[in-house]
Design a protein around this motif. Structure first.
Motif, mmCIF file in Angstrom:
data_model
loop_
_atom_site.group_PDB
_atom_site.id
_atom_site.type_symbol
_atom_site.label_atom_id
_atom_site.label_comp_id
_atom_site.label_asym_id
_atom_site.label_seq_id
_atom_site.Cartn_x
_atom_site.Cartn_y
_atom_site.Cartn_z
ATOM 1 N N UNK A 411 0.831 -1.212 0.000
ATOM 2 C CA UNK A 411 0.000 0.000 0.000
ATOM 3 C C UNK A 411 0.861 1.256 0.000
ATOM 4 N N UNK A 412 2.002 1.216 0.692
ATOM 5 C CA UNK A 412 2.898 2.372 0.707
ATOM 6 C C UNK A 412 3.417 2.681 -0.694
ATOM 7 N N UNK A 413 3.736 1.625 -1.458
ATOM 8 C CA UNK A 413 4.213 1.835 -2.838
ATOM 9 C C UNK A 413 3.089 2.330 -3.730
ATOM 10 N N UNK A 414 1.861 1.827 -3.531
ATOM 11 C CA UNK A 414 0.723 2.179 -4.374
ATOM 12 C C UNK A 414 0.160 3.569 -4.070
ATOM 13 N N UNK A 415 0.223 3.982 -2.805
ATOM 14 C CA UNK A 415 -0.546 5.162 -2.387
ATOM 15 C C UNK A 415 0.311 6.358 -1.976
ATOM 16 N N UNK A 416 1.636 6.230 -2.006
ATOM 17 C CA UNK A 416 2.497 7.373 -1.705
ATOM 18 C C UNK A 416 3.519 7.540 -2.827
ATOM 19 N N UNK A 417 4.261 8.633 -2.754
ATOM 20 C CA UNK A 417 5.291 8.915 -3.758
ATOM 21 C C UNK A 417 6.669 8.419 -3.313
ATOM 22 N N UNK A 418 6.722 7.683 -2.209
ATOM 23 C CA UNK A 418 8.002 7.218 -1.673
ATOM 24 C C UNK A 418 8.651 6.177 -2.586
ATOM 25 N N UNK A 419 9.979 6.213 -2.637
ATOM 26 C CA UNK A 419 10.726 5.210 -3.408
ATOM 27 C C UNK A 419 10.848 3.925 -2.587
ATOM 28 N N UNK A 420 11.274 2.848 -3.234
ATOM 29 C CA UNK A 420 11.444 1.573 -2.520
ATOM 30 C C UNK A 420 12.441 1.689 -1.362
ATOM 31 N N UNK A 421 13.612 2.320 -1.568
ATOM 32 C CA UNK A 421 14.544 2.471 -0.439
ATOM 33 C C UNK A 421 13.940 3.286 0.713
ATOM 34 N N UNK A 422 13.189 4.361 0.370
ATOM 35 C CA UNK A 422 12.563 5.181 1.425
ATOM 36 C C UNK A 422 11.550 4.362 2.218
ATOM 37 N N UNK A 423 10.777 3.555 1.517
ATOM 38 C CA UNK A 423 9.790 2.709 2.199
ATOM 39 C C UNK A 423 10.519 1.701 3.091
ATOM 40 N N UNK A 424 11.567 1.081 2.560
ATOM 41 C CA UNK A 424 12.331 0.113 3.346
ATOM 42 C C UNK A 424 12.878 0.728 4.625
ATOM 43 N N UNK A 425 13.354 1.964 4.526
ATOM 44 C CA UNK A 425 13.898 2.660 5.702
ATOM 45 C C UNK A 425 12.820 2.851 6.773
ATOM 46 N N UNK A 426 11.584 3.150 6.331
ATOM 47 C CA UNK A 426 10.473 3.380 7.274
ATOM 48 C C UNK A 426 9.925 2.073 7.846
ATOM 49 N N UNK A 427 10.330 0.954 7.283
ATOM 50 C CA UNK A 427 9.936 -0.349 7.821
ATOM 51 C C UNK A 427 11.131 -1.003 8.534
ATOM 52 N N UNK A 428 11.809 -0.233 9.358
ATOM 53 C CA UNK A 428 12.876 -0.783 10.185
ATOM 54 C C UNK A 428 14.193 -0.946 9.472
ATOM 55 N N UNK A 429 14.434 -0.127 8.450
ATOM 56 C CA UNK A 429 15.711 -0.187 7.744
ATOM 57 C C UNK A 429 15.869 -1.396 6.848
ATOM 58 N N UNK A 430 14.766 -1.884 6.284
ATOM 59 C CA UNK A 430 14.838 -3.044 5.394
ATOM 60 C C UNK A 430 15.362 -2.652 4.018
ATOM 61 N N UNK A 431 15.980 -3.608 3.348
ATOM 62 C CA UNK A 431 16.526 -3.379 2.013
ATOM 63 C C UNK A 431 15.399 -3.173 1.004
ATOM 64 N N UNK A 432 15.664 -2.395 -0.055
ATOM 65 C CA UNK A 432 14.617 -2.111 -1.046
ATOM 66 C C UNK A 432 14.147 -3.387 -1.753
ATOM 67 N N UNK A 433 15.017 -4.412 -1.841
ATOM 68 C CA UNK A 433 14.605 -5.661 -2.494
ATOM 69 C C UNK A 433 13.528 -6.387 -1.674
ATOM 70 N N UNK A 434 13.560 -6.204 -0.353
ATOM 71 C CA UNK A 434 12.522 -6.788 0.509
ATOM 72 C C UNK A 434 11.171 -6.137 0.219
ATOM 73 N N UNK A 435 11.201 -4.812 0.040
ATOM 74 C CA UNK A 435 9.965 -4.082 -0.280
ATOM 75 C C UNK A 435 9.456 -4.507 -1.652
ATOM 76 N N UNK A 436 10.358 -4.600 -2.620
ATOM 77 C CA UNK A 436 9.959 -4.992 -3.978
ATOM 78 C C UNK A 436 9.326 -6.384 -3.974
ATOM 79 N N UNK A 437 9.907 -7.314 -3.218
ATOM 80 C CA UNK A 437 9.342 -8.659 -3.112
ATOM 81 C C UNK A 437 7.918 -8.601 -2.556
ATOM 82 N N UNK A 438 7.716 -7.803 -1.506
ATOM 83 C CA UNK A 438 6.390 -7.685 -0.889
ATOM 84 C C UNK A 438 5.381 -7.085 -1.871
ATOM 85 N N UNK A 439 5.793 -6.043 -2.582
ATOM 86 C CA UNK A 439 4.902 -5.376 -3.538
ATOM 87 C C UNK A 439 4.468 -6.339 -4.640
ATOM 88 N N UNK A 440 5.436 -7.080 -5.186
ATOM 89 C CA UNK A 440 5.110 -8.021 -6.268
ATOM 90 C C UNK A 440 4.249 -9.177 -5.761
#
Length: 465
Positions: A411-440
């Motif tokens: 939802x963060x990727x779909x509904x905000x303008x944040x990049x994958x690294x920015x989202x990962x940082x807001x989820x406890x410093x996770x890597x952007x690849x973790x966010x990309x996996x979740x989004x897909x």
């Protein structure tokens, strides 16, 4: 007349002003209220655009509009025009003023005038209530609506056969109603004598009440049971209305027995409906159930460009991308945003650009930026799945926590303008690849799992307020 403008230019400006006002009102109000109170209005604009007369059908509506909506209409028109615009109410004269008023565009006129100006197709003396402008050709196709559109086209081409009933569900403003009108219009092209009826579920409820009061159930049944195609919008409105549900069940059985087709829409899938009799829900689910999703980015861009062309304007692709990235929820909001931009462009005599779009949509953009943040998404998802907000950025990995965390990332990727690294940082410093996996992962499962799709719809509507 507005200084320096020819009569036809004044008419165009008046039409653009009213269209822009309609666009804002359609976003501010629930769809049913807008369709009931605002859409049927006919208007007359003063030549200098300093005032507007809204024509209504009776005194009850006049009093209600004065109390509930006139102030808001005046506020919008004044802001759009840049000077005070006076709003008056009047009863509709026998010969409607809009027939001779060039400043009112066809889309601002009531539906009954659009359909009754020429003899309506279909069985003689039978009114279909279809909007002839809502066709398959006018609907932009994309991943979000491809399956629903294909099923609708099949029904229109071979009614009474497969996919009966066809049940289309999805959020507000995604094109469910457009698809139903397209089915009806296509069938009438192929079979001009067919009995086709489009109604909102509330109209069916009203017809049942009238038949009950007047003891005219024979006429009621004759009307509904004789149809070749019944298109009924928002069946969730049948909730807690036992007599209505009974009569709809009877009509449903009668139509299926005579190989007539039934198409329904709802804001949720059949088994998600509440306070509807089980036997009716099982009938809803007995044909084909398809979802319409919020449109993906490329589809939103195509919708904006096509709609601008149909409005006699042009929207550069980079502007369409800017708007599409910022207006994500539904087609109706996209069209409302487009009307604001085009009206702002005409009033200010400026070309459409990203900067102009930013100015025209500043209220909308500020609301979105204020309301939908990653933190807000985390809190909303945590509340929904009954976990702690802290679990969103913790290292815990049980499924009861990992799954909601992935949904929040999606939802963060779909509904905000944040990049994958920015989202990962807001989820406890996770890597952007973790966010990309979740989004897909969540995006793919949404297409396959009805329950997940419904949960995401609820979360999106909650976040949009």
């Amino acid at each position: 007349m507005t200084e320096g403008m020819r009569p036809e230019e004044t008419a165009d400006a008046g039409a653009a002003l009213w269209q822009a006002c309609l666009g804002e009102l359609s976003q501010d109000m629930p769809e049913q209220q807008f369709n009931t109170w605002i859409r049927p209005l006919t208007v007359q604009l003063r030549d200098d655009l300093s005032g507007i007369i809204l024509f209504v059908g009776n005194r009850f509506k006049m009093d209600w509009l004065r109390a509930q909506y006139v102030g808001r209409v005046a506020e919008i028109l004044t802001r759009l025009q840049g000077h005070p615009v006076q709003v008056e109410l009047a009863l509709t004269p026998r010969e409607s003023i809009v027939r001779s008023n060039p400043s009112v565009p066809p889309s601002a006129r009531p539906a009954h005038e659009l359909t009754e100006a020429a003899e309506e197709p279909g069985a003689p003396g039978f009114r279909s209530r279809l909007n002839s402008g809502l066709t398959f050709d006018a609907l932009v196709e994309g991943t979000a609506n491809r399956m629903a559109r294909a099923a609708a086209m099949h029904v229109a081409g071979s009614p009474g056969q497969l996919y009966n009933p066809l049940f289309i569900y999805g959020g507000v403003g995604l094109g469910k109603t457009h698809l139903m009108h397209a089915i009806g219009n296509k069938l009438l092209v192929d079979r001009p004598d067919a009995k086709v009826l489009y109604i909102h579920a509330e109209q069916f409820v009203s017809d049942v009440v009238k038949a009950y009061q007047r003891k005219t159930f024979d006429e009621f049944k004759q009307h509904y049971h004789s149809l070749d195609l019944l298109l009924i919008d928002d069946v969730q409105f049948f909730a807690n209305k036992d007599r209505t549900q009974e009569e709809f069940f009877n009509a449903f059985e009668a139509l299926l027995a005579k190989k007539s087709h039934i198409v329904m829409t709802s804001d949720t899938y059949p088994k998600g409906l509440t306070d509807i009799h089980e036997r009716l829900v099982s009938r809803f689910d007995s044909g084909l159930t398809v979802a319409i999703e919020p449109p993906e980015l490329e589809m939103r861009v195509a919708i904006l460009i096509n709609k601008a062309i149909s409005e006699g304007s042009e929207m550069p692709e980079e502007v369409a991308f800017f708007v599409a990235k910022n207006v994500r929820s539904n087609v109706r909001e996209l069209e409302g945003a487009l009307r604001k931009i085009l009206a702002y462009s005409r009033f200010n005599q400026k070309d459409v650009s990203i900067q102009l779009a930013r100015e025209a949509l500043r209220d909308l953009l500020s609301i979105q930026n204020r309301q939908i943040s990653v933190e807000n998404i985390q809190k909303t998802v945590a509340d929904y799945y009954k976990i702690k907000v802290a679990d969103m950025y913790s290292k815990k990995r049980p499924a009861s926590i990992a799954r909601p965390r992935q949904i929040a990332m999606y939802l963060a990727k779909e509904m905000t303008q944040k990049s994958l690294p920015e989202i990962g940082e807001l989820f406890g410093g996770r890597d952007h690849t973790t966010v990309l996996h979740a989004v897909r992962k969540i995006g793919a499962e949404r297409q396959q799992l009805t329950e997940l799709n419904q949960q995401l719809h609820v979360l999106e509507q909650t976040l949009k307020g």
